[in-house]
Design an enzyme around this catalytic site. Structure first.
Site, PDB file in Angstrom:
ATOM      1  N   LEU A 371      60.189  58.686 -12.204  1.00  0.00           N
ATOM      2  CA  LEU A 371      59.242  57.575 -12.263  1.00  0.00           C
ATOM      3  C   LEU A 371      58.528  57.544 -13.606  1.00  0.00           C
ATOM      4  O   LEU A 371      58.068  56.503 -14.057  1.00  0.00           O
ATOM      5  CB  LEU A 371      58.203  57.702 -11.143  1.00  0.00           C
ATOM      6  CG  LEU A 371      58.724  57.652  -9.701  1.00  0.00           C
ATOM      7  CD1 LEU A 371      57.585  57.918  -8.723  1.00  0.00           C
ATOM      8  CD2 LEU A 371      59.358  56.301  -9.413  1.00  0.00           C
ATOM      9  N   GLY A 372      58.424  58.719 -14.233  1.00  0.00           N
ATOM     10  CA  GLY A 372      57.744  58.818 -15.523  1.00  0.00           C
ATOM     11  C   GLY A 372      57.804  60.242 -16.022  1.00  0.00           C
ATOM     12  O   GLY A 372      58.292  61.145 -15.343  1.00  0.00           O
ATOM     13  N   SER A 373      57.328  60.440 -17.252  1.00  0.00           N
ATOM     14  CA  SER A 373      57.336  61.786 -17.825  1.00  0.00           C
ATOM     15  C   SER A 373      56.220  61.905 -18.849  1.00  0.00           C
ATOM     16  O   SER A 373      55.655  60.911 -19.294  1.00  0.00           O
ATOM     17  CB  SER A 373      58.684  62.084 -18.485  1.00  0.00           C
ATOM     18  OG  SER A 373      58.934  61.175 -19.541  1.00  0.00           O
ATOM     19  N   GLY A 374      55.892  63.153 -19.202  1.00  0.00           N
ATOM     20  CA  GLY A 374      54.846  63.406 -20.189  1.00  0.00           C
ATOM     21  C   GLY A 374      54.942  64.829 -20.683  1.00  0.00           C
ATOM     22  O   GLY A 374      55.951  65.513 -20.462  1.00  0.00           O
ATOM     23  N   ASN A 375      53.894  65.297 -21.366  1.00  0.00           N
ATOM     24  CA  ASN A 375      53.897  66.664 -21.896  1.00  0.00           C
ATOM     25  C   ASN A 375      54.054  67.712 -20.798  1.00  0.00           C
ATOM     26  O   ASN A 375      54.614  68.779 -21.014  1.00  0.00           O
ATOM     27  CB  ASN A 375      52.592  66.932 -22.666  1.00  0.00           C
ATOM     28  CG  ASN A 375      52.484  66.067 -23.908  1.00  0.00           C
ATOM     29  OD1 ASN A 375      53.500  65.700 -24.490  1.00  0.00           O
ATOM     30  ND2 ASN A 375      51.261  65.737 -24.298  1.00  0.00           N
ATOM     31  N   THR A 378      57.760  65.865 -15.485  1.00  0.00           N
ATOM     32  CA  THR A 378      58.213  64.576 -14.964  1.00  0.00           C
ATOM     33  C   THR A 378      57.520  64.247 -13.640  1.00  0.00           C
ATOM     34  O   THR A 378      56.930  65.109 -12.992  1.00  0.00           O
ATOM     35  CB  THR A 378      59.734  64.594 -14.719  1.00  0.00           C
ATOM     36  OG1 THR A 378      60.032  65.634 -13.764  1.00  0.00           O
ATOM     37  CG2 THR A 378      60.500  64.851 -15.996  1.00  0.00           C
ATOM     38  N   VAL A 379      57.621  62.962 -13.263  1.00  0.00           N
ATOM     39  CA  VAL A 379      57.156  62.518 -11.943  1.00  0.00           C
ATOM     40  C   VAL A 379      58.345  61.900 -11.220  1.00  0.00           C
ATOM     41  O   VAL A 379      59.056  61.063 -11.786  1.00  0.00           O
ATOM     42  CB  VAL A 379      56.011  61.480 -12.054  1.00  0.00           C
ATOM     43  CG1 VAL A 379      55.592  61.008 -10.664  1.00  0.00           C
ATOM     44  CG2 VAL A 379      54.813  62.074 -12.785  1.00  0.00           C
ATOM     45  N   ASP A 488      39.268  60.404 -18.151  1.00  0.00           N
ATOM     46  CA  ASP A 488      40.501  59.792 -18.668  1.00  0.00           C
ATOM     47  C   ASP A 488      40.758  58.469 -17.956  1.00  0.00           C
ATOM     48  O   ASP A 488      41.886  58.157 -17.586  1.00  0.00           O
ATOM     49  CB  ASP A 488      41.680  60.743 -18.476  1.00  0.00           C
ATOM     50  CG  ASP A 488      42.881  60.375 -19.370  1.00  0.00           C
ATOM     51  OD1 ASP A 488      42.732  59.478 -20.229  1.00  0.00           O
ATOM     52  OD2 ASP A 488      43.956  60.974 -19.191  1.00  0.00           O
TER      53      ASP A 488
END
EC number: 2.7.10.2
Length: 629
Positions: A371-375, A378-379, A488
């Site tokens: 569904l998404g990713s970041g530092n 992943t999701v 945030d």
């Protein structure tokens, strides 16, 4: 809806509320019937509408003011105005279809308040009972549902309240309706209403001189209800109210609601087992004494010797017992309460929260797609087998190869914050999993981040955006009351469950404040989203609910800009310099002025003078109620 629109006119000295046409004419006579004398009253036909009564040549003339879908007000075929007051001011300078200019308002006499309509007296209780019955909500979940969806619930209740009224008999045949009316007393004007077919039409059955007359009630293309050649109404209860005052095409006025057969026969437990009548002349004058009955309690019988024709012992607006109609869900669009994430999965007492929030990995199934990713990693979308249901979840999966203890600590810190939060407008944590990787299992919000959704759906209307940012303010008010600072808050961290349901997410930077603290002070400058941060965060590393309010103002700007990036093309240092000079971002194209004013209030430089979320939520709520209705 009626309530909010009327509230916006209550301050006008020439607004008389829910009075009849005849009462309006009497007031104009009191004022001398001079040309151009006028007053404003609540429409008794249209929800949220008004009526303008004007004197000319010793006669009263009446004009219906309808509320348009975009929230403006207009006399049929006339120019649209932002408010009834604006409309009256315009017609004091331009007749534009009126018989004369509005010259002098007739003000309410001293001590006279605008008259309250029957629905205003009952709607709060009807809404509460409807929400309780439909979604089985209690406590804070119930209160949050009513606050966030009040305009929709008011409209829903107003257009379906007839289902709870004693005179509405549902789907019975013509023959059954005649038999029912002829049981018991044969009072002229005894009546009931039944549903005719699935097209939304009804029939009014009226007793006159021993005969039952039938009047068809049709629904036109705009949803208005009327008997043939009769006045049009938004709701059945408005139609009943009108014909209880005057026949206006019927053979006589409505006098006695015909109760359902069980109640007429005096069956034990029936809420209105006594034969009753109420005097002609309408319902409004008598509804003031209404008190909502407690479940299982009958209203007291009239004292012996009282005159039934003049003393009301039966309130035609009193809801009868029993559930709301089973087909109601098919008649409306989905509300947040219809989703599986409105309440915590652990609100069900049979669902036991795991100790220390650790979940059994064997009960969690993950999909392959991200569904998404970041530092952090992943999701992914997943499914968690709870005791009674399989719950769709979003799973934040920590990068395994990095083996960075700091990332693990951040994930566990986020989990520690989330496990303490339970609110419909915040993404809840289901639990954490320690398996092939550390996993944070959360509620699923299918439509994803608010900024991306708005970028791809520019057809979304202002009132929908206002609805969503109001929900965010409700979630942030809860955080403020719970002594948490988000740190945030941005449109990317607001996730949509549906187009009309938003949840705050991403608590990776969030901090819990001690009871004796009102701010958190960071030790060092981190990878901060500076463009969303208040000056005191950047200059002094101080974070509080008031700094979250600043971020909320930026989030509002993003939302009304349909997902644009704030301070586009500027560096963080340039943004800081701009703010120090007292400059702020401009108003997004098409953004309502009231919403931009609120953004600027959120961007108050001095933290002491900046409002908290209690004030921000209330201001948004009032504006939201006004524009949505």
């Amino acid at each position: 809806m009626a309530g909010s629109a009327v509230d916006s006119a209550n301050h006008l000295t020439y607004f008389f509320g829910n009075i009849t046409r005849e009462e309006a004419e009497d007031y104009l006579v009191q004022g001398g019937m001079t040309d151009g004398l006028y007053l404003l009253r609540q429409s008794r036909n249209y929800l949220g509408g008004f009526a303008l009564s004007v004197a000319h040549n010793r006669k009263a003339h009446h004009y219906t003011i309808e509320r348009e879908l975009n929230g403006t007000y207009a006399i049929s075929g006339g120019r649209a105005h932002a408010s009834p007051a604006d409309l009256c001011h315009y017609h004091s300078q331009e007749p534009d279809g009126l018989i004369c200019l509005l010259k002098k308002p007739f003000n309410r006499p001293p001590g006279v308040q605008p008259k309250t309509g029957p629905f205003e007296d009952l709607k709060e209780n009807l809404i509460r009972e409807y929400v309780k019955q439909t979604w089985n909500l209690q406590g804070q979940a119930l209160e949050q549902a009513i606050i966030s969806q009040k305009p929709q619930l008011e409209k829903l209740i107003a257009t379906t309240a007839h289902e709870k009224m004693p005179w509405f008999h549902g789907n019975i045949s013509r023959d059954e309706s005649e038999q029912t009316v002829l049981i018991g007393s044969k009072t002229n004007g005894k009546f009931l209403i039944r549903a005719r077919d699935n097209s939304g039409s009804y029939a009014l059955c009226l007793l006159h001189e021993g005969k039952v007359l039938h009047y068809r009630i049709d629904r036109d293309k705009t949803g208005k209800l009327s008997i043939p050649e009769g006045k049009k109404f938004d709701t059945l209860w408005q139609l009943v109210e009108h014909y209880s005052y005057k026949p206006d095409g019927l053979l006589r006025v409505l006098t006695v609601p015909c109760q359902k057969i069980g109640a007429q026969m005096g069956h034990p437990g029936s809420p209105n087992a006594h034969p009753v009548t109420w005097s002609p002349g309408g319902i409004i004058s008598r509804i003031k004494s209404y008190s909502f009955p407690k479940p299982g309690h009958k209203k007291p019988a009239p004292p012996q010797g009282s005159r039934p024709e003049s003393t009301v012992s039966f309130n035609p607006y009193e809801p009868t017992g029993g559930p709301w109609g089973p087909d109601r869900g098919l008649q409306r669009e989905a509300l947040p309460m219809d989703t599986e994430v409105y309440e915590s999965p652990y609100a069900d007492p049979e669902e036991i929260r795991p100790k220390e929030v650790y979940l059994d990995r064997s009960l969690l199934t993950l999909e392959d797609n991200e569904l998404g990713s970041g530092n952090f990693g992943t999701v992914k979308k997943g499914y968690y087998q709870m005791k009674k249901v399989v719950k769709t979840v979003a799973v934040k999966i920590l990068k395994n190869e990095a083996n960075d203890p700091a990332l693990k600590d951040e994930l566990l810190a986020e989990a520690n914050v989330m496990q303490q939060l339970d609110n419909p407008y915040i993404v809840r944590m289901i639990g954490i999993c320690e398996a092939e990787s550390w996993m944070l299992v959360m509620e699923m919000a299918e439509l994803g981040p608010l900024n991306k959704y708005l970028q791809q759906n520019r057809h979304i209307k202002d009132k929908n955006i206002i609805e969503l940012v109001h929900q965010v303010s409700m979630g942030m008010k809860y955080l403020e009351e719970s002594n948490f600072v988000h740190r945030d808050l941005a449109a990317r961290n607001v996730l949509l469950v549906t187009q009309h349901y938003a949840k705050i997410s991403d608590f990776g930077l969030s901090k819990a404040l001690r009871a004796d603290e009102n701010y958190y002070k960071a030790q060092t400058h981190g990878k901060w989203p500076v463009k969303w941060y208040a000056p005191e965060c950047i200059n002094y590393y101080k974070f509080s609910s008031k700094s979250d309010v600043w971020s909320f103002g930026v989030l509002m700007w993003e939302a009304f800009s349909y997902g644009q990036k704030p301070y586009r093309g500027m560096k963080g240092s340039e943004v800081t310099a701009m703010l120090e000079k007292g400059e702020r971002m401009g108003c997004p194209a098409g953004c309502p002025r009231e919403m931009y004013d609120l953004m600027n209030l959120c961007w108050t430089y001095d933290v002491e003078n900046r409002p908290g979320f209690t004030a921000v939520e209330l201001r948004l709520r009032n504006y939201y109620y006004d524009v949505v209705n």
